[in-house]
Write a protein that holds these residues in place. Structure first.
Motif: not given
Lengths: 335, 335
Positions: A147, A153, A316
């Motif tokens: 990530r 995000q 996500n």
DNA sequence: TAAATAACTGCAATCGATTACAGTCTGTTT
DNA sequence: AAACAGACTGTAATCGATTGCAGTTATTTA
């Protein structure tokens, strides 16, 4: 290079019609269409992609930022990206960043200057400069493996590193190993924390002591693998098993271990991570975790395209499946 | 994304002046310039590369066609290309062709549609479709490793494969080897002919017989190396030394040889080609020919840029230096 | 047969820059 | 004081497409 106007001349139509026969053929009469195709052929006409990009605002390309092109694992990901991109009419702009922020900024900036429509990042750094941070908010971006650290995000395609390392650790403890060494890649990444966490959780459950001084290495390379092994072998207690955070490291480590006159796995078991192709051809063949790199690349493209097309993301975070590949570099601890 | 007009508004100048402060800063007054830079900053302005490309006719990117992205040798070349391109303000469009003509055509077509200014080809095929052949005449193009087969002579960056293989062959004959096997990559390429020619010339001089049935393999891969070794070992006369036409092949071959319970180099010497990084970490480390891949990539960029900038080429063929790397996979023939 | 609809096609504005040419202003030269 | 050069800056055409809108036929419907 001939332009659309020359085709117009030859076919006796307007630019609009030529443009339409290329983009929406069914909007134009079959006979005209044929005349135009003939004209295109005769003129050797190729539409100027740049010009159409200006008008449509789409470049039909994706930038891919790679921290290190020499890593075969990344390559496999890139192959997946490239294939999927091509299938969707996109092309791939490759940026080898070497982990240097200024190179990341430069390549990431391509999305801001309309050279690319989206960004795939094979690293966890936020690739834009502070200056561009605001603009970056709305750029389609995905990371693969890890990530991206940022307020927003961004979606990520990743492996469950924690579980994978648990599997690997269990594999080794089941062989009776109790003294472990770790040669890591990057020390300040989430991957590092997840993997270390996974390993430690198993050791904990098994009541095995583990000292952080047994964690060495800070680069995904053969050299770092060699150096790491050397360091571990020089310690007071020699490990009977070494976790390497990728296969390159493992290859370097095994090389070094053999140099010391020790045998793998008889004296020391070594496990890697990634399952790059050459791992199967090593002596001994590497026990490792398979990451579906090609698939990860494909998924990454899907996800950026989804963003580019302004379709809502279903999730996500896309977790891909690992497989533990047990080969001959790991074995029972010698008594 | 803000455009040049918004900057004009903010700075109270015309588009011309904004454009000039970016391209020819010294044409505009220092105070205006500063005002404009401030406006650019405030607007978060990034010039639209596509728009400028339309006007200037330059895309500032290069397409690179790679037959196989998983080959680390090609990767090293690409790293060189990428770096040199970046230094010159160019970006790299990557095309993994898998040797398939239609994919080559598609990527090569990018130069014709103004998406790229030049083409670097890591293969010997003529990458354009027959349709495009005429248009292709004037596209800036170089090949690396091997000359492109076509009427027009495109420049090439290559190694003296003939001499390199002579060196390798001499190395082996000096160890007393007399029975050779060859595992080749592509059979119909100039590289194949040059390398085979080099080897045969030495064997000839030494009065060593060589039968073409000892040439196997037709793919640069581990698998092909394995298969090739298997085939050679199954023959009537077992070779004491095997030439592999790249390191991947050699790695596969060694793997197979060991599987048969034979030792390298004690029973069979194996030599590779390319000197990819992992070769030094194999057991035994590979004797091979070093090709300066990174440098070759850089040179390729120089040459296309020269063509793009319409400067005359000093030479049409750039020969780079090889080095023979003697490591432990080759040794004296066992008596 | 008139009106309405459908099927094409063209005109011209537009995308976001670049740049030749011309205009303005300041400062020099004679 | 007039003429001229130099330093900036702006106007507007242009690059090569795309596309909304309007115009022209051809076809269908009432």
């Amino acid at each position: 290079m001939s332009t659309i106007k020359e085709v117009c001349q030859l076919a006796g139509v307007s630019t609009a019609t030529v443009s339409r026969t290329l983009k929406n053929p069914n909007m134009v009469n079959v006979k005209t269409r044929e005349r135009i195709f003939a004209a295109i052929e005769k003129a050797g006409y190729r539409p100027n992609v740049m010009a159409s990009s200006v008008k449509t605002g789409k470049s039909n390309s994706l930038v891919v930022l790679v921290p290190n092109l020499s890593n075969p694992f990344f390559l496999r990901i890139i192959q997946g990206i490239e294939k999927a991109a091509q299938e969707n009419g996109y092309s791939v702009l490759l940026g080898d960043t070497q982990g240097e922020p200024h190179r990341e900024h430069e390549y990431a900036g391509m999305v801001l200057s309309n050279r690319a429509d989206g960004l795939i990042h094979l690293d966890h750094s936020f690739p834009f400069s502070d200056n561009d941070a605001l603009l970056a908010e709305k750029v389609p971006m995905v990371s693969v493996c890890e990530r991206i650290v940022s307020d927003k995000q961004y979606p990520v395609i990743e492996l469950d590193n924690y579980s994978a390392c648990r599997a690997l650790a269990k594999h080794l403890t089941s062989y009776g190993h109790k003294r472990f060494g770790i040669i890591a890649g990057q020390n300040e990444s989430q991957i590092f924390r997840d993997r270390l966490g996974g390993i430690k959780s198993v050791l904990n459950e098994e009541g095995i002591d583990f000292d952080d001084s047994m964690v060495v290495g800070n680069e995904y390379s053969y050299e770092s693998g060699s150096a790491g092994a050397k360091a571990l072998l020089a310690g007071k207690v020699r490990p009977t098993a070494i976790f390497c955070f990728n296969d390159d490291i493992a290859i370097g480590a095994i090389h070094e271990i053999k140099k010391h006159g020790l045998k793998v796995p008889d004296d020391i078991s070594v496990v890697g991570f990634d399952n790059i192709k050459v791992s199967a051809y090593m002596d001994p063949p590497l026990t490792t975790i398979d990451q579906p790199a090609y698939e990860m690349g494909r998924k990454a493209v899907e996800v950026v395209l989804q963003q580019i097309r302004k379709k809502p993301l279903t999730r996500n975070r896309e977790i891909v499946q690992f497989r533990i590949i047990e080969r001959a570099s790991s074995g029972a601890v010698s008594s």
